[in-house]
Structure formats: C-alpha cells, structure tokens
Design an enzyme around this catalytic site. Structure first.
Site, PDB file in Angstrom:
ATOM      1  N   LYS A   1     113.080  33.183  57.696  1.00  0.00           N
ATOM      2  CA  LYS A   1     112.254  33.285  58.900  1.00  0.00           C
ATOM      3  C   LYS A   1     111.021  34.150  58.634  1.00  0.00           C
ATOM      4  CE  LYS A   1     113.446  33.212  63.769  1.00  0.00           C
ATOM      5  NZ  LYS A   1     112.837  31.933  64.104  1.00  0.00           N
TER       6      LYS A   1
ATOM      7  N   GLU B   1     113.494  19.401  60.243  1.00  0.00           N
ATOM      8  CA  GLU B   1     113.727  20.134  61.484  1.00  0.00           C
ATOM      9  C   GLU B   1     112.457  20.114  62.337  1.00  0.00           C
ATOM     10  OE1 GLU B   1     114.316  24.390  61.131  1.00  0.00           O
ATOM     11  OE2 GLU B   1     113.202  24.420  59.255  1.00  0.00           O
TER      12      GLU B   1
ATOM     13  N   ARG C   1     120.583  36.945  58.052  1.00  0.00           N
ATOM     14  CA  ARG C   1     119.443  36.063  57.778  1.00  0.00           C
ATOM     15  C   ARG C   1     118.208  36.895  57.443  1.00  0.00           C
ATOM     16  NH1 ARG C   1     118.369  31.439  62.080  1.00  0.00           N
ATOM     17  NH2 ARG C   1     117.492  33.128  63.308  1.00  0.00           N
TER      18      ARG C   1
HETATM   19  C1  LIG Z   1     112.072  26.768  62.100  1.00  0.00           C
HETATM   20  C2  LIG Z   1     113.261  27.056  62.921  1.00  0.00           C
HETATM   21  N1  LIG Z   1     114.340  26.256  62.820  1.00  0.00           N
HETATM   22  C3  LIG Z   1     115.455  26.465  63.536  1.00  0.00           C
HETATM   23  C4  LIG Z   1     115.544  27.518  64.432  1.00  0.00           C
HETATM   24  C5  LIG Z   1     116.809  27.743  65.193  1.00  0.00           C
HETATM   25  O1  LIG Z   1     117.483  28.883  64.713  1.00  0.00           O
HETATM   26  P1  LIG Z   1     118.434  29.735  65.668  1.00  0.00           P
HETATM   27  O2  LIG Z   1     119.480  28.803  66.143  1.00  0.00           O
HETATM   28  O3  LIG Z   1     118.970  30.810  64.793  1.00  0.00           O
HETATM   29  O4  LIG Z   1     117.587  30.244  66.775  1.00  0.00           O
HETATM   30  C6  LIG Z   1     114.449  28.376  64.581  1.00  0.00           C
HETATM   31  C7  LIG Z   1     114.500  29.491  65.518  1.00  0.00           C
HETATM   32  O5  LIG Z   1     114.797  30.570  65.157  1.00  0.00           O
HETATM   33  C8  LIG Z   1     113.290  28.147  63.803  1.00  0.00           C
HETATM   34  O6  LIG Z   1     112.226  28.961  63.915  1.00  0.00           O
END
Ligand SMILES: Cc1ncc(COP(=O)(O)O)c(C=O)c1O
Length: 356
Positions: A202, A238, A100
């Site tokens: 991210k 989300e 990622r």
């Molecule tokens: C915007 C956002 N959505 C979803 C997630 C969940 O991702 P993960 O399951 O990889 O922690 C995160 C956290 O990292 C996030 O910052």
C-alpha cells in the site's frame, strides 16, 4: 474477543459522548477529529522510537527534502472502528493492517512499527477521538495510519528519519445507502501495477497514477476502473481501491495475489467466510471473458465492505448483472461479515479486537 491494553487511559469524550454533527448525514469526505497520533523514529534495525504522542489534529511540518516528498517513500493503511449496540468499540483484524504495513515497509526500505506498536497507536487514536465514533448503525470511524520518510535526503536513498502518523474521520456505511452497484470500466490502456513493482503493497506511489484513468472513467459515468495484468492484458487484477470476485455456478473466484494486487484484508476475510458457508473458492488467473460470463461480480474493501458490480464495460461492450437478488452470494457474504462485526454471529476466528 481479544482485548488490548493502551499506555494512555485518558477519556477525551465530550459531554454527551458524541461530537455535535448530523450523524444521519455523514459522508465519505474528511471530517477532522480532535487528535492524531505521531511517532517519530529513526532508521535502524530496531525501529528506534524518538518520540510518540497524541497531539491535536492539525498540519505537520516537513523538510522540503523529506524522502516522502521527493521520492514517494510513504505507505498508508485504512481500517475502521465501529460502535456496536452493546456499547463495545471494535476494530476488525488490525494485525492484518499492521503486518501489511510491515511488508510494505520492507519493500520501500523503511523501518516499521511492530504489530503491537501499530495496534496500540490505532487504539489510542480511536479512544482519543471516541466522540467521533458514530452511533451504532450510522457508520464507523475510519482510521488512516501513514508511515512516511520524513528525514531530509537529497540523493536517492532511504530517509534517515520516519514518522508514523494516524488520523481519523467518521464515515457513513457504504452498504446502508442501497449499495449502489458499481459500473466498472475495464482499462486496457493504463496499467495499475507491473511485475516486480510495488502494486502488492500500500505504497502512496500506487495511487496518483490511477487518478487519470479513474477520472476519465468517472467523467464517462462509470464508478471506477478495473485493471488488467500488465504483461498480457488478458487477466483481471483489481479496481483502484478494492479487490474483485466473480461467481459462476456457485463457485467463487478471485485473482491470485502475485505481487501486483493488493492483498485486501476484506478479500481474505470474504474468502474465509465463503469457505465457512461451504462455497468452493478459487484464487487463480481470471480472463476478462470469464468475467463477462459470470453470474455475479462483486468488489471488496474496507470502505465498501462487499459491493455488487452492476455492469462491466470492455472494449465497447457492456455486460449487466442482476444485483437485486436477495439470495445472491455477495449479499449472503456481506450479511455474515456485518453480523460478525455487530456481534450477532459468533466471531469464531477471533477477528474482532475490543478497544474499550
Ligand atoms: C488497491 C487496493 N486494492 C484493494 C483494497 C482493499 O483492501 P482492504 O480490504 O484491506 O481494504 C484497497 C484498499 O485498501 C486498495 O487500495
């Protein structure tokens, strides 16, 4: 379980093996640990490493003209190391975080560490801070990798030097504390991400803009904000830092990954676990109205793992969901996830990486 090797084998653990803090009362805030990892690299096709070291945790020096300070050239990741009853220290799917970061780096015109470099650095950071990895069942060591444009750059363009930095902090288990269900506010004024933007990676630039709607919602007693798509404002996307799922008639659905939603590692894992349990899982557009009629709603993320949603408020209307049913789909998925991590259920997908 895969085992990875590290170029550093020093043992930094304290005398009794643990840092002297009250392990029954750790929270989610930053507890600085002993070491951080710092890799300096230059921008070329090969990601040339200038230097890479474990160093004492502390402030870093930055040029005022650093790309990250001026133009937001920065990415972060979040992952956990857990200490199991059998003494093993395990990471969960670290290659997913590494990949990622790679995809994010490409979007932000940054060079990125290889998957092996990323995992090796995470492992070194975790082992150097071993005494901060909570005792079994008390939490985990949260690992925060950062990739930053640290070279000075005045005109708008990619920096010429980058720093891959990793620090760590012990955190408690979210789900241990009664899994307080989330009360979400559906935001229809502020968007989190737009089509063609950077919502799917991210990037640090995605987070400051959610502080205002999030703070406003928290001030009104909500736990967090659920964002809608920025084109039609009809479909759910989300939450500020986790993904969302709905359950209706035992069918599990979650919004499609389309560039505006972060592809969560937990989301991907929960989809896998749900399929292994024989559930039908759909990745598709989900209208707000469907959310309001769901049997269950839950969120997933590294911090919360799987957490039920207790209520949704949309345009003045509040819908509540039952969250105490021990047979709920979200509780079943969470318990399988935790059992795999703890070694009580076989890790058939090879998700765990042992680091000691
Ligand atoms: C915007 C956002 N959505 C979803 C997630 C969940 O991702 P993960 O399951 O990889 O922690 C995160 C956290 O990292 C996030 O910052």
């Amino acid at each position: 379980m895969a085992t990875i090797s590290s170029s550093i084998s020093a043992d930094f653990s304290g005398e009794n093996g643990y840092a002297e803090i009250d392990w029954d009362n750790i929270g989610f805030s930053l507890t600085p640990t002993d070491y951080m990892y710092k890799m300096k690299c230059s921008k070329d096709d090969e990601f040339t490493v200038i230097e890479a070291n474990l160093i004492p945790y502390g402030n870093i020096e930055l040029s005022p003209a650093a790309g990250v300070l001026n133009y937001g050239q920065g990415l972060f990741e979040g992952m956990k190391v857990i200490r199991r009853e059998d003494g093993k220290l395990v990471l969960f799917r670290p290659e997913e975080n590494a990949l990622r970061m790679k995809i994010g780096a490409e979007r932000m015109c940054m060079p990125s560490p290889s998957v092996d470099q990323f995992i090796d650095a995470v492992k070194q950071t975790a082992l150097a801070n071993k005494r901060w990895i909570p005792p079994p069942g008390k939490g985990s060591l949260y690992i925060r990798p950062l990739l930053l444009g640290t070279g000075p750059i005045l005109g708008l363009s990619p920096a010429l030097e980058y720093t891959f930095l990793i620090y760590a902090s012990p955190v408690r288990n979210y789900f241990k504390e009664g899994s307080a269900a989330l009360n979400l506010y559906v935001e229809d004024q502020f968007d989190r991400a737009s089509r063609g933007g950077s919502g799917g990676v991210k990037s640090i630039t995605n987070y400051a803009p959610v502080l205002k709607p999030m703070t406003k919602a928290k001030d009104r007693g909500f736990s967090d904000v659920l964002y809608l798509d920025s084109v039609s404002g009809k479909y759910i996307e989300e939450v500020s830092s986790c993904n969302i799922f709905i359950v209706k008639d035992k069918i599990i659905s979650t919004p499609t990954i389309n560039g505006t939603i972060l592809p969560g590692v937990t989301r991907k894992t929960i989809i896998n676990i749900a399929c292994d349990h024989g559930f039908k899982v759909e990745e598709r557009q989900i209208a707000v109205e469907e959310l309001l009629e769901a049997d269950e709603v839950f969120c997933t993320g590294t911090a919360v793992v799987v957490v039920p949603v207790g209520s949704i408020t949309y345009q003045g209307k509040r819908v509540e969901y039952h969250t105490t049913d021990t047979n709920s789909v979200n509780k079943k998925l969470l318990s399988t996830f935790v059992a795999i991590q703890n070694g009580q259920v076989e890790d058939i997908h090879g998700w765990l990486v042992e680091i000691n």
